[in-house]
Design a protein around this motif. Structure first.
Motif: not given
Length: 290
Positions: A152-163
């Motif tokens: 998983k990649y956490e998007l900056p600023n709490g925007d979400g994530l990429v699985e």
């Protein structure tokens, strides 16, 4: 400077049909729309529906495959799997099952028992991923990708994530191994969040809005259950969530080989289909109890 990948079409889900008694699917391709998505041969999308409680396990009984891989992605509900190579498992929301049929396998897939008894929402995607000729008769294998172990990649600023199911996103490498270059991610965005997705110009590329609504490349609008298909121009896709959204992103380098398909067999030549039918009829795909 990378250029934006042009949107070729925004596609509504085709009329649904049942696969067995457990999957109500919209076939985006190859029958729904005649779009080029090689190495992806088929995409069945089970849009979110409610199943009533039952003691009967709905699903699809024992059937063969040869020459490709099946990838099942769970969003709601639970699906159990058994195959003639001895693999079995259950996928729950967020999980992925990646089965390489290759030289031949029997499998069955059905609603998991406890889910069946309580019923509830059900939403899945199943893909057929073609194999190059040199790998079509390789040994079958099975990859169970539990969400808790998925890259998983956490998007900056709490925007979400990429699985990252497979491929690589911003240095985060996906969990599944593939025979040809493929990018496959679940992008989970909060309302107002943005994400950039990269896909080489020659890759066949699409995304499906599993949930929510998005703006693509600042101009095109797509909402729940729609597919966005891209042209072979540009290499970057910008998406912005108009509300909390889940987007399945698919991109792959085309194999560019002849295809001969009959039912559950995906080969290169008609004579290979005849061989597959003969091998199946003579028990060379193994045994699996109904």
């Amino acid at each position: 400077m990378p250029t934006l990948k042009k949107v070729a079409a925004i596609l509504n889900p085709p009329a649904p049909h049942m696969v067995g008694d457990g999957f109500r699917v919209h076939n985006f391709f190859p029958s729904g729309y005649k779009i080029k998505m090689d190495p992806f041969y088929l995409l069945d999308y089970n849009a979110k529906i409610e199943f009533s409680p039952t003691n009967k396990l709905r699903g699809v009984g024992v059937h063969p495959h040869r020459g490709f891989e099946t990838v099942t992605i769970a969003y709601h509900g639970a699906v159990a799997h058994h195959d003639s190579a001895g693999n079995s498992g259950v996928i729950y929301p967020g999980d992925v099952q990646w089965m390489t049929a290759a030289s031949g396998i029997l499998h069955k897939e059905y609603h998991e028992e406890s889910y069946s008894k309580k019923g509830g929402p059900f939403q899945m995607v199943q893909l057929w991923v073609n194999l190059p000729a040199r790998f079509k008769m390789s040994t079958p294998k099975y990859q169970a990708l539990a969400n808790e172990n998925m890259a998983k990649y956490e998007l900056p600023n709490g925007d979400g994530l990429v699985e990252v199911i497979t491929g690589e996103y911003n240095g985060t490498k996906g969990s599944a191994s593939t025979f040809t270059p493929i990018e496959m991610y679940n992008v989970r965005l909060n309302a107002g969040a943005k994400a950039s997705l990269a896909s080489p110009a020659n890759y066949n590329t699409a995304l499906i809005v599993i949930e929510g609504a998005i703006t693509v490349n600042e101009t095109e609008q797509a909402t729940t259950n729609q597919m966005v298909h891209f042209a072979h121009e540009g290499s970057v896709i910008e998406i912005e969530a108009k509300e909390n959204s889940v987007v399945l992103f698919l991109a792959g380098e085309p194999i560019n080989e002849p295809i001969a398909q009959y039912g559950p067999f995906l080969m290169n030549k008609p004579e290979e289909l005849q061989q597959a039918i003969e091998d199946y009829n003579t028990g060379k795909f193994g045994y699996l109890e109904e």
